[in-house]
Design an enzyme around this catalytic site. Structure first.
Site: not given
Ligand code: PLP
Length: 379
Positions: A184
């Site tokens: 991210k």
């Molecule tokens: C990555 C992601 C999540 C989950 O995030 P984590 O921190 O890995 O639990 C939820 N929603 C979206 C749209 C994502 O891209």
């Protein structure tokens, strides 16, 4: 696979290493001064009254739903064109999801008009996703929510540093959830944040993320408390000091890194124009965080073959997303009822979408190389 250009890459250097070393030497590993500082600085970034750090965005979404009293018998409207956690987090509470379609080939966020078609007497909330860090149509969404008395959760996993009308994403609705997963825009490995301006929601999240306990180990360590009560069925959804320290360093890099993501995105848009590709979000609202670069192949192009050709050039690509309503678990659980009408746009987009590499460390030459490989693969 030894990618020449991976889909995503960390921006980590000595600053992250130093921050972790300081935590290790400080001998306090979970939910302490680093976490408090990370929460305070994140709250300042988004302009939220409250920011609560948690283990990841999936549990942030779970806590958000619980804090809004979503549970058995309730329905939450979500997009299907998102990561599965958006819907899973609703189901954890015992509530059901209904899937809404997206706006169009040019805008992959949830369609306010389709939200309206999905509303039933059981609808309690909307959970909207700022796909790629591009803002949903929040004014329209909030108007619908107000008219029907619905709560609004923002899945802002892609959106740290993204704004609409000068207001950060994640604080338009009742509660916003961010992800700090490795790939991210702000990376701590695993990690997440819940933001809200509602004191009741913040208090509920605070209690539920740590076993429903009224005081923390940290408070007792500092001599602020001797014992505790348990007032709700809580969880261990805490973050640790190592990740919070990484988050603080990454936060300082966020604005510059998002700006570089924006430059790369505009280079892609200019260079890929006129090839018959759909390039969503070119008329994006607000200031996006440019988390990923999605494009849609022309009808009739074999996506698998396209991705194989990119792979042969050692360039990694991906798909965002296989839609949730097509997964075995969701098909078995809902057969027809959660899909009151088909999701024609979501299905068309999901069958043609390819995501190209995008990360702040990409040079202009690397962008040109990806573009050249795309042109080759389309020939
Ligand atoms: C990555 C992601 C999540 C989950 O995030 P984590 O921190 O890995 O639990 C939820 N929603 C979206 C749209 C994502 O891209």
């Amino acid at each position: 696979m030894d990618w020449k250009i991976p889909l995503a890459d960390l921006d980590y250097d000595e600053a992250e290493e130093q921050a972790v070393l300081e935590v290790l030497r400080g001998r306090w590993l979970t939910m302490g001064a680093q976490t408090q500082a990370f929460e305070a600085e994140f709250a300042r970034l988004v302009g939220a009254k409250y920011a609560l750090a948690v283990s990841n965005a999936t549990v942030a979404l779970h806590l958000a739903a619980l804090a809004l009293d979503i549970g058995p018998g309730d329905e939450v409207i979500v997009p299907s064109l998102t990561f599965v956690a958006t819907a899973n987090a609703v189901l954890y509470t015992g509530a059901d999801v209904r899937f809404a379609d997206v706006i169009g080939l040019h805008d992959l966020t949830i369609d306010p008009a389709d939200i309206e078609r999905c509303i039933t007497p059981r609808t309690k909330a909307l959970s909207v996703v700022h796909y790629g860090g591009y803002a949903c149509q929040m004014p329209q969404i909030l108007e619908i929510a107000a008219r029907h008395g619905l709560a609004v959760i923002e899945d802002a996993a892609h959106a740290p540093g993204a704004y609409l009308d000068g207001k950060h994403l994640g604080i338009w609705g009742d509660v916003g959830c961010f992800s700090f997963f490795s790939n991210k825009n702000l990376s701590t490995g695993e990690g997440g944040m819940v933001v809200t301006n509602r004191e009741d929601v913040a208090e509920r999240v605070r209690i539920l993320r740590s076993h429903g306990m009224t005081s923390l180990t940290w408070d007792r360590h500092r001599g602020h408390a001797y014992t505790y009560d348990v007032t709700a069925l809580g969880y261990n959804y805490r973050i640790d000091e190592i990740r919070a320290a990484l988050g603080l360093v990454q936060l300082r890099k966020l604005t510059a890194n998002n700006a570089r993501r924006g430059e790369i995105t505009h280079q892609y848009w200019a260079a890929l124009d006129g090839l018959g590709l759909e390039l969503p979000f070119r008329a994006a609202r607000g200031a996006p965080s440019y988390h990923i670069f999605p494009m849609l192949l022309p009808h009739g192009v074999d996506r698998q073959a396209f991705m194989e050709k990119m792979k042969a050039a050692r360039i990694q690509t991906s798909i965002h997303y296989p839609p949730i309503h097509t997964f075995t678990f969701y098909r078995q659980r809902y057969s027809q009822q959660a899909v009151p009408q088909a999701l024609p746009l979501t299905e068309d987009i999901a069958s043609r979408e390819v995501t190209l590499p995008l990360y702040p460390g990409m040079s202009d030459e690397m962008v040109a190389e990806v573009v050249a490989a795309v042109k080759d693969a389309l020939r």
